[in-house]
Motif scaffolding. Structure first.
Motif, mmCIF file in Angstrom:
data_model
loop_
_atom_site.group_PDB
_atom_site.id
_atom_site.type_symbol
_atom_site.label_atom_id
_atom_site.label_comp_id
_atom_site.label_asym_id
_atom_site.label_seq_id
_atom_site.Cartn_x
_atom_site.Cartn_y
_atom_site.Cartn_z
ATOM 1 N N ASP A 198 0.860 -1.193 0.000
ATOM 2 C CA ASP A 198 0.000 0.000 0.000
ATOM 3 C C ASP A 198 0.891 1.237 0.000
ATOM 4 O OD1 ASP A 198 -2.214 1.564 0.010
ATOM 5 O OD2 ASP A 198 -2.674 1.298 2.132
ATOM 6 N N ASP A 199 1.314 1.579 -1.196
ATOM 7 C CA ASP A 199 2.333 2.611 -1.379
ATOM 8 C C ASP A 199 1.874 3.516 -2.524
ATOM 9 O OD1 ASP A 199 4.585 4.065 -2.109
ATOM 10 O OD2 ASP A 199 5.966 2.418 -1.692
ATOM 11 N N PRO A 200 1.689 4.807 -2.282
ATOM 12 C CA PRO A 200 1.172 5.682 -3.335
ATOM 13 C C PRO A 200 2.235 6.151 -4.322
ATOM 14 C CG PRO A 200 1.494 6.930 -1.317
ATOM 15 C CD PRO A 200 1.883 5.510 -1.003
ATOM 16 N N GLY A 201 3.508 5.821 -4.048
ATOM 17 C CA GLY A 201 4.594 6.255 -4.924
ATOM 18 C C GLY A 201 5.084 5.126 -5.818
ATOM 19 N N GLU A 202 6.280 5.318 -6.351
ATOM 20 C CA GLU A 202 6.823 4.353 -7.307
ATOM 21 C C GLU A 202 7.239 3.053 -6.604
ATOM 22 O OE1 GLU A 202 10.227 5.838 -9.417
ATOM 23 O OE2 GLU A 202 10.496 3.957 -10.521
ATOM 24 N N VAL A 203 6.841 1.942 -7.199
ATOM 25 C CA VAL A 203 7.260 0.628 -6.707
ATOM 26 C C VAL A 203 7.754 -0.151 -7.921
ATOM 27 C CG1 VAL A 203 6.573 -1.481 -5.491
ATOM 28 C CG2 VAL A 203 5.442 0.681 -4.934
ATOM 29 N N THR A 204 8.894 -0.812 -7.793
ATOM 30 C CA THR A 204 9.384 -1.617 -8.914
ATOM 31 C C THR A 204 9.361 -3.095 -8.528
ATOM 32 O OG1 THR A 204 11.667 -1.424 -8.176
ATOM 33 C CG2 THR A 204 10.891 0.226 -9.751
ATOM 34 N N TYR A 205 9.118 -3.910 -9.522
ATOM 35 C CA TYR A 205 8.982 -5.354 -9.297
ATOM 36 C C TYR A 205 9.918 -6.089 -10.247
ATOM 37 C CZ TYR A 205 4.518 -3.769 -7.354
ATOM 38 O OH TYR A 205 3.553 -3.110 -6.653
ATOM 39 N N SER A 220 10.190 -0.348 -2.888
ATOM 40 C CA SER A 220 9.412 0.881 -2.707
ATOM 41 C C SER A 220 10.424 2.018 -2.719
ATOM 42 C CB SER A 220 8.675 0.837 -1.361
ATOM 43 O OG SER A 220 8.375 2.158 -0.967
ATOM 44 N N VAL A 221 10.328 2.876 -3.709
ATOM 45 C CA VAL A 221 11.335 3.928 -3.879
ATOM 46 C C VAL A 221 11.331 4.887 -2.691
ATOM 47 C CG1 VAL A 221 11.977 5.894 -5.341
ATOM 48 C CG2 VAL A 221 11.325 3.705 -6.380
ATOM 49 N N ASN A 222 10.154 5.195 -2.157
ATOM 50 C CA ASN A 222 10.079 6.149 -1.048
ATOM 51 C C ASN A 222 10.193 5.498 0.328
ATOM 52 O OD1 ASN A 222 9.667 8.326 -2.827
ATOM 53 N ND2 ASN A 222 7.535 7.679 -3.043
ATOM 54 N N GLY A 223 9.921 4.226 0.394
ATOM 55 C CA GLY A 223 10.097 3.504 1.651
ATOM 56 C C GLY A 223 9.064 3.783 2.726
ATOM 57 N N ASP A 224 7.997 4.484 2.390
ATOM 58 C CA ASP A 224 6.933 4.739 3.374
ATOM 59 C C ASP A 224 5.686 3.976 2.940
ATOM 60 O OD1 ASP A 224 8.342 6.621 4.997
ATOM 61 O OD2 ASP A 224 8.079 8.105 3.382
ATOM 62 N N LEU A 225 5.443 2.851 3.557
ATOM 63 C CA LEU A 225 4.315 2.032 3.094
ATOM 64 C C LEU A 225 3.885 1.024 4.147
ATOM 65 C CD1 LEU A 225 5.544 -0.762 0.662
ATOM 66 C CD2 LEU A 225 7.095 0.552 2.088
ATOM 67 N N ASN A 226 2.661 0.529 3.959
ATOM 68 C CA ASN A 226 2.181 -0.625 4.709
ATOM 69 C C ASN A 226 2.195 -1.814 3.766
ATOM 70 O OD1 ASN A 226 1.328 0.272 7.388
ATOM 71 N ND2 ASN A 226 -0.064 1.622 6.247
ATOM 72 N N VAL A 227 2.647 -2.946 4.278
ATOM 73 C CA VAL A 227 2.610 -4.168 3.479
ATOM 74 C C VAL A 227 1.668 -5.139 4.181
ATOM 75 C CG1 VAL A 227 3.957 -6.047 2.468
ATOM 76 C CG2 VAL A 227 5.005 -3.791 2.776
#
Ligand code: GLC
Length: 693
Positions: free
Chosen positions: A106-113, A127-134
């Motif tokens: 649950d991350d509103p910014g860029e995520v790469t897979y 998660s590029v920004n590192g602020d998220l819930n998983v």
């Protein structure tokens, strides 16, 4: 079971509705590393592991083997090399002999897979920004994981029943007269039709919530006349608001400070269709209420459905990016450009649109904080959808309205559907349309479909016909094409009768499709599923990429190759092939489990019904309200008694309960003959095939 793991300082994206305490134990399945703000999640893959999910992305249903990226982009070139498209649906499902779980970032910014790209046997998600819930979701099956996930993010949007009708669209319809002609051409030829989309040319100089006063002198009269003809108009609304003094939406937005702003406090200006535009800060509740309220202008004229577009947000250029490009080009002026210089010059202007730097130039207000856009980029379109959805509820909470968007994020599935964006008239995109259906359903987007026939490029008669043969099953069944491409309305083609016959199949199947859709939505289920979900122990089914399960009773396997007169189909169990040529003209072929070559000529639409299941068929109709769901013919291949349920309602009320709409359908077999009963309906069981064939 769902567990939440918190990293950094995550914001509320609006995706998750259930509040779960953050776990203090280490996250299972992944090793976690932090690097200058970003967070990466890594795990090893076994040979047999499959990875599903990611909603609207290119490539197959099993996502393993490539790089993907959550970064919403206005990119009409849906080639295999693309990491993502217009949406970010950060749900993955891992399935193999040793593991079965879902994971939602649950991350509103860029995520790469990196799903087995760098190394085939490993995954790295960053998660590029590192602020998220998983969220880690563990259940006993893939279907159960998706069900539990929906419990976390909320029930899917319910469209009105008319939205399951055939919709004609084209970028270029520019007048009242043109819309009327499109409808007349369909009605004169008895080609079923329920809606016509109005693309940007209906607007007055591409200004949201306006219409061209010369070309649409009496919009109310037009919607009334259309309504009498059982057709709804579906206007487009774009995210960008034209910069023009005197245009009230622009003036109000500036006065109330509703637009996103640059670091210096001035509103950000970017260009889209109207040229220089402002962008509402949809992340703010007051802005959503304001913008969402504007749809009422068109609703007051009789409009009941909309499509939201350009909401990644698309940016053709910003003042800044354009100035920089000119400066760079000026620096190269007069030089003898070699290979690097020439490429640099062309890339300078090619890179102006949807430029990464532009997404760092403006800010949103989140609570009392200013948040730079790139940190929350993937929420923008979803919040526009939410603005509209909330606006509709305020306008008339008793009614369902049609809404579908180009950009999205999980959470928006509660407010509207999505279309799959600007595809191309390529056979490969017909297949991509099929493959995206289950992936989008996993993420909660049940009301979806692609531009039938393809948006860019020139379609061909056979491509459109084959694409319609898939479109008859997708909830959004819309023929849409770009301006300056070949005319793509069914009636433009020599094979229009075949197209009409194909569309009639949709209307005959409407009671079934609507029933299955509503049951999936109201029970947090999926309308389309990969075969791997239904037959997890069948290795062949788990690897099947070009057939999908539809509802609880069917499988579809459309033909997606040029000049093909059939295709290979794998049946995980015995099924009845219904080879439709029209709603009333079809063959029934009982088929045993296994590999088959299935003939399907250009005019034939195959549908497979699982043995011991039945599917109801209505008589053909030219609009959804004319479909008579009280008289149904049952199709199926059964061995004994079968019971099923059919859901129906008034098709428009917002407050619906599953239990109020269900009727029991019972089929009895006696002396080798089937008979059927369903309260309040006449059901004909004479086409049901009984016993070993
Ligand atoms: C965007 C949309 C497309 C529409 C066009 C003009 O490209 O994706 O569907 O026709 O804009 O509004």
């Amino acid at each position: 079971m769902i567990r939440r793991y918190k990293f950094g300082s995550p914001m509320d994206t609006g995706a998750v509705l259930r509040r779960l305490p953050a776990e203090s134990t280490p996250m299972p399945f992944f090793s976690v590393t932090r690097n200058e703000g970003s967070v990466s999640f890594a795990c090893a893959l076994d040979e047999d592991d499959q990875i599903f999910g990611l909603g609207e992305t290119v490539r197959g249903i099993n996502k393993r083997g490539h790089l993907y990226r959550s970064w919403n982009m206005d990119d009409f070139s849906h080639t295999e090399s693309k990491g993502g498209l217009y949406a970010s649906h950060n749900l993955l499902l891992f399935s193999g002999k040793k593991r079965l779980f879902g994971v939602y970032f649950d991350d509103p910014g860029e995520v790469t897979y990196d799903l087995g790209y760098t190394r085939m046997d490993s995954v790295a998600i960053t998660s590029v920004n590192g602020d998220l819930n998983v969220y880690i979701i563990e259940e006993s099956s893939l279907t159960e994981i998706c069900h539990a996930f929906r419990g976390l993010v909320g029930r899917s949007y319910l469209p009105p029943r008319w939205a399951f009708g055939y919709i004609q669209s084209r970028w270029g319809y520019a007048s009242d007269a043109e819309v009327r002609t499109v409808v007349k051409e369909h009605r004169d030829r008895h080609i079923p039709l329920d809606g016509v989309c109005m693309d940007i040319d209906y607007m007055d100089h591409f200004k949201d919530f306006t219409w061209n006063p010369e070309q649409f002198p009496d919009l109310h009269r037009l919607t009334d006349d259309m309504h009498d003809d059982h057709v709804r108009l579906i206007p487009i609304i774009d995210a960008g608001v034209k910069q023009e003094a005197g245009y009230d939406v622009c003036d109000e937005g500036l006065e109330q400070d509703y637009f996103v702003k640059k670091a210096d406090g001035k509103p950000f200006v970017g260009a889209v269709w109207p040229g220089r535009s402002y962008f509402p800060d949809f992340l703010r509740e007051d802005v959503r209420a304001w913008f969402g309220g504007k749809y009422a202008r068109l609703m007051d004229e009789g409009v009941e459905g909309f499509w939201n577009d350009m909401n990644e947000p698309a940016l053709f250029y910003s003042e800044e990016s354009l100035a920089e490009a000119f400066e760079k080009a000026d620096g190269l002026r007069g030089q003898n450009l070699g290979i690097d210089g020439a490429f640099e010059l062309t890339a300078t202007f090619g890179g102006v649109a949807n430029n990464a730097e532009d997404y760092r130039r403006f800010y949103h207000r989140v609570g009392d904080r200013q948040v730079r856009h790139d940190k929350v980029h993937n929420l923008y379109g979803a919040m526009m959808t939410r603005a509209a959805g909330e606006g509709f509820r305020r306008y008339d909470e008793s009614k369902r309205f049609l809404l579908f968007s180009r950009s999205s994020f999980i959470g928006a599935h509660r407010y509207g559907g999505v279309w799959q964006g600007d595809n191309t008239s390529w056979w490969g995109h017909l297949k991509l349309n099929l493959q995206m259906m289950p992936s989008l359903n996993m993420c909660g987007f049940l009301y979806t479909g692609a531009d039938l026939g393809g948006f860019s490029g020139n379609t061909t008669e056979d491509l459109l016909l084959r694409w319609m043969q898939l479109g008859v099953f997708t909830p959004l069944m819309r023929n849409h094409s770009a301006q300056h491409t070949r005319d793509q309305e069914a009636y433009r083609f020599s094979r229009w009768e075949d197209m009409r016959n194909t569309i009639t199949i949709r209307y005959a199947l409407l009671p079934y499709l609507y029933s299955e859709f509503m049951q999936a939505a109201l029970e947090d289920g999926m309308l389309f599923r990969p075969l791997a979900f239904d037959y997890p122990l069948d290795g062949m089914a788990c690897r099947t990429e070009d057939q999908v399960m539809l509802g609880s009773d069917c499988m579809i396997a459309p033909v997606y190759e040029q000049n093909a007169c059939g295709r290979h189909v794998y049946l995980p169990e015995d099924m009845l092939l219904v080879r439709f040529r029209s709603a009333q003209d079809y063959d029934l072929v009982p088929m045993k489990a296994g590999h088959h070559w299935v003939d399907a000529q250009l005019t034939e639409t195959p549908l497979f019904i699982r043995r011991n299941h039945v599917v109801p068929l209505a008589a053909p109709a030219e609009w959804t309200e004319a479909v008579d769901a009280s008289r149904l013919t049952l199709l199926g291949w059964i061995d004994g008694d079968v019971s099923a349920t059919i859901y129906d309602d008034d098709g428009i009320s917002a407050q619906v309960r599953l239990e109020d709409g269900l009727s029991a359908l019972t089929v009895r077999v006696q002396d080798g003959t089937a008979s059927a009963a369903c309260p309040g309906r006449e059901v004909d069981a004479s086409r049901i095939i009984v016993g070993e064939q």
